[in-house]
Design a protein around this motif. Structure first.
Motif, PDB file in Angstrom:
ATOM      1  N   PHE A  75       0.797  -1.236   0.000  1.00 17.59           N
ATOM      2  CA  PHE A  75       0.000   0.000   0.000  1.00 17.59           C
ATOM      3  C   PHE A  75       0.828   1.283   0.000  1.00 17.59           C
ATOM      4  CE2 PHE A  75      -2.666  -3.227   2.121  1.00 17.59           C
ATOM      5  CZ  PHE A  75      -3.680  -3.282   1.193  1.00 17.59           C
ATOM      6  N   GLY A  76       2.117   1.153   0.215  1.00 15.62           N
ATOM      7  CA  GLY A  76       2.935   2.367   0.270  1.00 15.62           C
ATOM      8  C   GLY A  76       3.141   2.788   1.707  1.00 15.62           C
ATOM      9  N   LEU A  81       1.369   4.554   7.264  1.00 11.62           N
ATOM     10  CA  LEU A  81       1.620   5.451   8.393  1.00 11.62           C
ATOM     11  C   LEU A  81       0.309   6.119   8.843  1.00 11.62           C
ATOM     12  CD1 LEU A  81       4.176   6.273   9.936  1.00 11.62           C
ATOM     13  CD2 LEU A  81       4.292   8.322   8.551  1.00 11.62           C
ATOM     14  N   LEU A  82      -0.474   6.549   7.862  1.00  7.85           N
ATOM     15  CA  LEU A  82      -1.770   7.157   8.172  1.00  7.85           C
ATOM     16  C   LEU A  82      -2.682   6.162   8.899  1.00  7.85           C
ATOM     17  CD1 LEU A  82      -2.974   9.188   5.064  1.00  7.85           C
ATOM     18  CD2 LEU A  82      -3.184   9.850   7.464  1.00  7.85           C
ATOM     19  N   ARG A 192      11.063   6.345  -3.096  1.00 13.38           N
ATOM     20  CA  ARG A 192      11.639   5.030  -3.346  1.00 13.38           C
ATOM     21  C   ARG A 192      10.531   4.001  -3.640  1.00 13.38           C
ATOM     22  NH1 ARG A 192      13.484   0.742  -1.252  1.00 13.38           N
ATOM     23  NH2 ARG A 192      15.585   0.053  -1.800  1.00 13.38           N
ATOM     24  N   TRP A 193       9.461   4.076  -2.847  1.00 15.50           N
ATOM     25  CA  TRP A 193       8.339   3.155  -3.063  1.00 15.50           C
ATOM     26  C   TRP A 193       7.670   3.438  -4.411  1.00 15.50           C
ATOM     27  CZ3 TRP A 193       2.965   3.710  -3.533  1.00 15.50           C
ATOM     28  CH2 TRP A 193       2.251   2.500  -3.499  1.00 15.50           C
ATOM     29  N   MET A 194       7.567   4.732  -4.730  1.00 21.04           N
ATOM     30  CA  MET A 194       6.917   5.093  -6.000  1.00 21.04           C
ATOM     31  C   MET A 194       7.702   4.539  -7.182  1.00 21.04           C
ATOM     32  SD  MET A 194       5.948   8.975  -5.233  1.00 21.04           S
ATOM     33  CE  MET A 194       4.282   9.398  -4.897  1.00 21.04           C
ATOM     34  N   ILE A 195       9.023   4.642  -7.091  1.00 19.96           N
ATOM     35  CA  ILE A 195       9.838   4.128  -8.207  1.00 19.96           C
ATOM     36  C   ILE A 195       9.681   2.605  -8.298  1.00 19.96           C
ATOM     37  CG2 ILE A 195      12.190   3.921  -9.118  1.00 19.96           C
ATOM     38  CD1 ILE A 195      12.742   6.676  -7.828  1.00 19.96           C
ATOM     39  N   ARG A 197       7.111   1.026  -7.712  1.00 22.40           N
ATOM     40  CA  ARG A 197       5.807   0.778  -8.332  1.00 22.40           C
ATOM     41  C   ARG A 197       5.718   1.318  -9.751  1.00 22.40           C
ATOM     42  NH1 ARG A 197       1.572  -2.140  -5.868  1.00 22.40           N
ATOM     43  NH2 ARG A 197       2.898  -3.251  -4.416  1.00 22.40           N
ATOM     44  N   GLY A 198       6.828   1.834 -10.272  1.00 19.88           N
ATOM     45  CA  GLY A 198       6.835   2.363 -11.630  1.00 19.88           C
ATOM     46  C   GLY A 198       6.235   3.754 -11.746  1.00 19.88           C
ATOM     47  N   LEU A 199       6.039   4.434 -10.602  1.00 15.24           N
ATOM     48  CA  LEU A 199       5.453   5.783 -10.648  1.00 15.24           C
ATOM     49  C   LEU A 199       6.580   6.824 -10.714  1.00 15.24           C
ATOM     50  CD1 LEU A 199       2.836   5.138  -7.812  1.00 15.24           C
ATOM     51  CD2 LEU A 199       2.400   5.166 -10.274  1.00 15.24           C
TER      52      LEU A 199
END
Ligand code: BGC
Length: 457
Positions: A75-76, A81-82, A192-195, A197-199
């Motif tokens: 989930f990222g 964290l939220l 880092r997480w976005m990368i 996931r290809g974002l």
């Protein structure tokens, strides 16, 4: 305002928020020590039920730590964290409004899940979002925030001790939880997480906000490169022969940090002081507050020494202090009903024990766990070591009062003293000195099959 100073400011805000998560962890684990004295009376709890109330939180934390790696990848970091902050809010209110022991136990399980996930996600998010040069310090600051959270919880316990209003003690955890929840709404996702996931474009947008313009492209490329090399999340690597020493060191340190008894003091100090002959709930909680403050002060003292003296000397030195303190406490408890001075010796032993822990096993174990895993398996490796930590925390807390019933306090502390000797031998023979050694060098040494004690040379 220049770009550089605004990105610095951003890192401070993020650090403060992550520290808040550490503080919450400390608050919610520490607050029960004082509250339990009154909960026990209100709900007429047996020894076993008391252990359940204390340990439900740790069982929740164990489960939280186990699932944390998976859900943060899925989930990222930001959403988790939220969600964690949301669970902290809900759990604090749920425990505060419990009308019987079953609700209280369920509430503690829920809060525990937030604690387990929080103990994984806060340092991970920080490490991914902070510039490289501040990473090490931030790991130790997390431990400092935790000890401060414990002191806060003791202060609140002390404040409400005269009236015995334990729902307030438990419920006030909601304040930092709401601040964390509101703050987390404004946090960006980890680039880092976005990368991963290809974002890529979104990641670039975030990097532009949190780094000086000149650093953005280089960092973006570096992250992409590590991800290509890393093949992240491949847990099969954990079974590789060359990884074994790291697993033994990190899981071993986690287990030894717990079985040498720290949380018998952190969670049960007022009960221990009561057994030592201090009759008033207020004075036992006050003595406990002293213990918490010593914990903070010696954690602060340890921070500069970790890099100057190194990890091993601190561990070995601190363990000797813990051993001597436990022996002193054990002897004092033996004579506690014959000589009044023995009460004070128990307090003195508790304080030197905490001080010795705070300069050694407290911060150093978490630091080594964050340092020694190769990047490829750092996430999953850390989550296993953290789960082991909560698992053994649970074991010790769940057995402590029963052990005291069976053996008495004197012999119980003697047992923890013996475990300090075993821990000392483990550290001496196996744990490497990682001071001043790059993570790449540690990994190269590992692959070359060097003895685990020499991994940092
Ligand atoms: C330990 C906790 C403990 C705390 C006390 C941490 O390093 O993991 O279990 O309660 O230190 O300061």
């Amino acid at each position: 305002m220049s770009k550089n100073s605004s990105s610095n400011k951003f890192v401070y805000v993020v650090s403060a928020l992550a520290a808040l998560a550490g503080l919450l962890l400390g608050y919610d684990t520490g607050v029960i020590s004082g509250a339990i004295l009154f909960i026990r009376e209100d709900f007429h709890l047996s020894v076993f039920q008391v252990e359940l109330v204390i340990s439900a939180l740790l069982l929740g934390a164990l489960i939280g730590a186990i699932i944390s790696g998976r859900i943060t990848d899925q989930f990222g970091r930001r959403k988790v964290l939220l969600g964690t902050a949301g669970i902290f809010v809900f759990g604090s209110l749920f425990t505060a409004f419990s009308s019987n022991v079953s609700y209280l136990i369920i509430g503690r399980l829920i809060l525990g899940a937030a604690i387990g996930i929080g103990s994984y996600i806060a340092p991970l998010y920080l490490a991914e979002i902070a510039p490289q040069r501040t990473r090490g310090v931030l790991v130790s600051l997390n431990q400092l925030a935790l000890t401060i959270g414990i002191v806060f919880s003791y202060l609140i316990d002390y404040y409400f001790a005269t009236t015995g209003r334990w729902p307030w003690m438990l419920g006030l955890g909601v304040v930092p939880a709401v601040i964390l929840l509101c703050g987390a709404l404004f946090l960006p996702e980890s680039p880092r997480w976005m990368i991963l996931r290809g974002l890529d474009q979104d990641a670039l947008d975030v990097l532009k906000k949190i780094r000086a313009a000149s650093d953005v492209e280089q960092e973006f490329n570096e992250i992409k490169q590590t991800i290509v090399n890393e093949k992240p999340g491949d847990w099969r690597l954990l079974f590789g022969r060359w990884i074994r020493p790291i697993l033994i060191i990190s899981i071993g340190l986690s287990i030894f940090q717990q079985i040498t008894g720290i949380n018998t003091i952190i969670y049960y100090a007022p009960s221990i002081f009561k057994l030592a002959g201090f009759k008033e709930a207020g004075s036992t909680i006050l003595a406990t507050l002293g213990v918490g403050i010593v914990n903070v002060l010696f954690t602060i003292a340890a921070l500069p020494l970790i890099d100057r003296w190194g990890r091993r000397p601190l561990l070995l030195f601190g363990l000797v202090g813990m051993f001597i303190s436990l022996v002193v406490m054990s002897v004092a408890f033996h004579y506690v009903f014959s000589f009044p001075i023995a009460h004070w010796i128990v307090i003195a032993g508790t304080i030197t024990y905490i001080a010795s822990f705070a300069i050694s096993l407290g911060p150093v174990v978490w630091l080594i766990i964050s340092e020694i895993f190769p990047l490829q398996i750092r996430g999953i490796g850390a989550s296993i070591a953290i789960a082991a930590n909560w698992g053994f925390n649970l074991l010790v807390s769940l057995t402590f009062l029963t052990l005291v019933d069976l053996l008495g306090l004197s012999l119980t502390f003697c047992l923890y003293a013996v475990l300090c000797i075993i821990t000392w031998i483990f550290v001496y023979l196996i744990v490497p000195e990682t001071k001043g050694c790059s993570l790449e060098q540690i990994e190269a040494n590992l692959r070359a099959g060097k003895a685990s004690r020499k991994l940092g040379v």
